[in-house]
Design a protein around this motif. Structure first.
Motif, PDB file in Angstrom:
ATOM      1  N   UNK A  71       7.749  20.007 -12.847  1.00 27.93           N
ATOM      2  CA  UNK A  71       6.738  19.893 -11.796  1.00 27.93           C
ATOM      3  C   UNK A  71       5.331  20.123 -12.353  1.00 27.93           C
ATOM      4  N   UNK A  72       5.208  21.073 -13.254  1.00 27.52           N
ATOM      5  CA  UNK A  72       3.904  21.370 -13.857  1.00 27.52           C
ATOM      6  C   UNK A  72       3.430  20.174 -14.683  1.00 27.52           C
ATOM      7  N   UNK A  73       4.334  19.581 -15.445  1.00 23.83           N
ATOM      8  CA  UNK A  73       3.954  18.417 -16.260  1.00 23.83           C
ATOM      9  C   UNK A  73       3.610  17.216 -15.395  1.00 23.83           C
ATOM     10  N   UNK A  74       4.296  17.056 -14.288  1.00 22.35           N
ATOM     11  CA  UNK A  74       3.961  15.973 -13.358  1.00 22.35           C
ATOM     12  C   UNK A  74       2.570  16.195 -12.771  1.00 22.35           C
ATOM     13  N   UNK A  75       2.279  17.418 -12.381  1.00 22.14           N
ATOM     14  CA  UNK A  75       0.946  17.736 -11.849  1.00 22.14           C
ATOM     15  C   UNK A  75      -0.130  17.525 -12.915  1.00 22.14           C
ATOM     16  N   UNK A  76       0.173  17.883 -14.149  1.00 23.22           N
ATOM     17  CA  UNK A  76      -0.778  17.690 -15.253  1.00 23.22           C
ATOM     18  C   UNK A  76      -1.069  16.209 -15.455  1.00 23.22           C
TER      19      UNK A  76
ATOM     20  N   UNK B 249      -4.464  11.276 -14.582  1.00 22.92           N
ATOM     21  CA  UNK B 249      -4.596   9.952 -13.971  1.00 22.92           C
ATOM     22  C   UNK B 249      -5.770   9.879 -13.005  1.00 22.92           C
ATOM     23  N   UNK B 250      -5.990  10.941 -12.234  1.00 18.26           N
ATOM     24  CA  UNK B 250      -7.034  10.904 -11.210  1.00 18.26           C
ATOM     25  C   UNK B 250      -8.396  11.398 -11.685  1.00 18.26           C
ATOM     26  N   UNK B 251      -8.403  12.343 -12.656  1.00 19.32           N
ATOM     27  CA  UNK B 251      -9.671  12.959 -13.040  1.00 19.32           C
ATOM     28  C   UNK B 251      -9.982  12.886 -14.530  1.00 19.32           C
ATOM     29  N   UNK B 252      -9.039  12.424 -15.336  1.00 15.10           N
ATOM     30  CA  UNK B 252      -9.269  12.333 -16.774  1.00 15.10           C
ATOM     31  C   UNK B 252      -8.826  13.582 -17.513  1.00 15.10           C
ATOM     32  N   UNK B 253      -8.810  13.462 -18.850  1.00 15.06           N
ATOM     33  CA  UNK B 253      -8.330  14.547 -19.707  1.00 15.06           C
ATOM     34  C   UNK B 253      -9.171  15.804 -19.600  1.00 15.06           C
ATOM     35  N   UNK B 254     -10.446  15.650 -19.345  1.00 14.38           N
ATOM     36  CA  UNK B 254     -11.307  16.832 -19.281  1.00 14.38           C
ATOM     37  C   UNK B 254     -10.944  17.742 -18.108  1.00 14.38           C
TER      38      UNK B 254
ATOM     39  N   UNK C  86      -4.396  23.005 -13.238  1.00 13.31           N
ATOM     40  CA  UNK C  86      -2.986  22.699 -12.991  1.00 13.31           C
ATOM     41  C   UNK C  86      -2.413  23.698 -11.985  1.00 13.31           C
ATOM     42  N   UNK C  87      -2.760  24.966 -12.139  1.00 14.55           N
ATOM     43  CA  UNK C  87      -2.297  25.981 -11.178  1.00 14.55           C
ATOM     44  C   UNK C  87      -2.786  25.631  -9.773  1.00 14.55           C
ATOM     45  N   UNK C  88      -4.058  25.246  -9.656  1.00 12.94           N
ATOM     46  CA  UNK C  88      -4.602  24.857  -8.349  1.00 12.94           C
ATOM     47  C   UNK C  88      -3.864  23.641  -7.788  1.00 12.94           C
ATOM     48  N   UNK C  89      -3.634  22.648  -8.634  1.00 14.09           N
ATOM     49  CA  UNK C  89      -2.940  21.433  -8.191  1.00 14.09           C
ATOM     50  C   UNK C  89      -1.511  21.741  -7.743  1.00 14.09           C
ATOM     51  N   UNK C  90      -0.895  22.738  -8.363  1.00 11.73           N
ATOM     52  CA  UNK C  90       0.489  23.103  -8.034  1.00 11.73           C
ATOM     53  C   UNK C  90       0.575  24.120  -6.904  1.00 11.73           C
ATOM     54  N   UNK C  91      -0.552  24.747  -6.564  1.00  8.84           N
ATOM     55  CA  UNK C  91      -0.536  25.765  -5.522  1.00  8.84           C
ATOM     56  C   UNK C  91       0.108  27.063  -5.967  1.00  8.84           C
ATOM     57  N   UNK C  92      -0.048  27.386  -7.239  1.00 10.80           N
ATOM     58  CA  UNK C  92       0.515  28.624  -7.781  1.00 10.80           C
ATOM     59  C   UNK C  92      -0.572  29.390  -8.527  1.00 10.80           C
ATOM     60  N   UNK C  93      -0.246  30.580  -8.936  1.00  7.88           N
ATOM     61  CA  UNK C  93      -1.199  31.379  -9.701  1.00  7.88           C
ATOM     62  C   UNK C  93      -1.257  30.888 -11.149  1.00  7.88           C
ATOM     63  N   UNK C  94      -2.338  31.220 -11.832  1.00  9.28           N
ATOM     64  CA  UNK C  94      -2.485  30.899 -13.248  1.00  9.28           C
ATOM     65  C   UNK C  94      -1.330  31.512 -14.038  1.00  9.28           C
ATOM     66  N   UNK C  95      -0.937  32.723 -13.674  1.00 12.73           N
ATOM     67  CA  UNK C  95       0.171  33.392 -14.354  1.00 12.73           C
ATOM     68  C   UNK C  95       1.471  32.609 -14.274  1.00 12.73           C
ATOM     69  N   UNK C  96       1.674  31.890 -13.177  1.00 13.55           N
ATOM     70  CA  UNK C  96       2.886  31.076 -13.046  1.00 13.55           C
ATOM     71  C   UNK C  96       2.927  29.966 -14.092  1.00 13.55           C
ATOM     72  N   UNK C  97       1.784  29.402 -14.398  1.00 13.34           N
ATOM     73  CA  UNK C  97       1.724  28.354 -15.418  1.00 13.34           C
ATOM     74  C   UNK C  97       2.023  28.965 -16.787  1.00 13.34           C
ATOM     75  N   UNK C  98       1.489  30.165 -17.015  1.00 11.02           N
ATOM     76  CA  UNK C  98       1.731  30.843 -18.297  1.00 11.02           C
ATOM     77  C   UNK C  98       3.202  31.229 -18.488  1.00 11.02           C
ATOM     78  N   UNK C  99       3.980  31.266 -17.406  1.00  8.01           N
ATOM     79  CA  UNK C  99       5.420  31.507 -17.558  1.00  8.01           C
ATOM     80  C   UNK C  99       6.089  30.362 -18.325  1.00  8.01           C
ATOM     81  N   UNK C 100       5.503  29.181 -18.237  1.00  4.49           N
ATOM     82  CA  UNK C 100       6.076  28.004 -18.892  1.00  4.49           C
ATOM     83  C   UNK C 100       5.312  27.584 -20.152  1.00  4.49           C
TER      84      UNK C 100
END
Length: 185
Positions: A10-15, A20-25, A32-46
């Protein structure tokens, strides 16, 4: 409303969607955390770092661009394989306009080693596949390759021409196909 991310997938799909919508920058742990609706720490779990996230996302994009064709016979015919590769390069440029430029720069800063490794890994896979196709293509003259000029050397040459096409954003394989016809058949 954002859904809660429950997997690395799910994180990679959101990335990928962010790219696709905003570019690599736009790709960062926070975005990614904002796009997924999770905390930054949740992304760092992966992903332990932005570099890890970018590397995995880059790998995902490479796989999307050069996914296996529906017709596996593409890899039995050199001309069909080259045409397919050029079509996939054009697809990659259309879907991810800055991807090849971004990747050819080998990433920036801390992402450079991982990005460069992924780029060379993908390129090596394409060259090796070209070499395998050259070896099994029944239309290739039996004496086309020898110790002085191997199928690997010809695959390297073809791949160099393809990289030049990427730089020029020229997705017409006709010159490379003519080279193959004149050299191998």
């Amino acid at each position: 409303m954002n859904t809660v991310v429950t997997s690395k997938e799910d994180i990679l799909t959101a990335s990928r969607d962010l790219i696709l919508t905003q570019g690599w920058s736009a790709l960062s742990i926070r975005s990614v955390a904002n796009a997924c609706g999770v905390s930054v720490g949740s992304i760092y779990n992966y992903f332990h770092s932005k570099s890890d996230l970018m590397g995995a996302t880059t790998e995902r994009v490479w796989c999307e661009i050069f996914h296996r064709p529906q017709d596996p016979t593409v890899f039995d015919d050199t001309q069909a394989c080259i045409t397919w590769i050029y079509e996939r390069m054009e697809y990659g440029f259309q879907q991810y306009p800055s991807f090849f430029t971004f990747h050819s720069l080998g990433f920036l800063g801390e992402e450079q080693p991982n990005g460069t490794r992924l780029m060379y890994q993908t390129w090596s896979h394409i060259r090796d596949s070209l070499c395998a196709v050259l070896q099994r293509d029944p239309k290739v003259r039996p004496n086309a390759f020898d110790a002085a000029f191997s199928s690997q050397q010809f695959a390297d040459l073809l791949f160099s021409l393809m990289l030049a096409a990427l730089v020029r954003q020229d997705y017409d394989p006709s010159v490379v196909l003519e080279l193959v016809r004149r050299t191998l058949y």
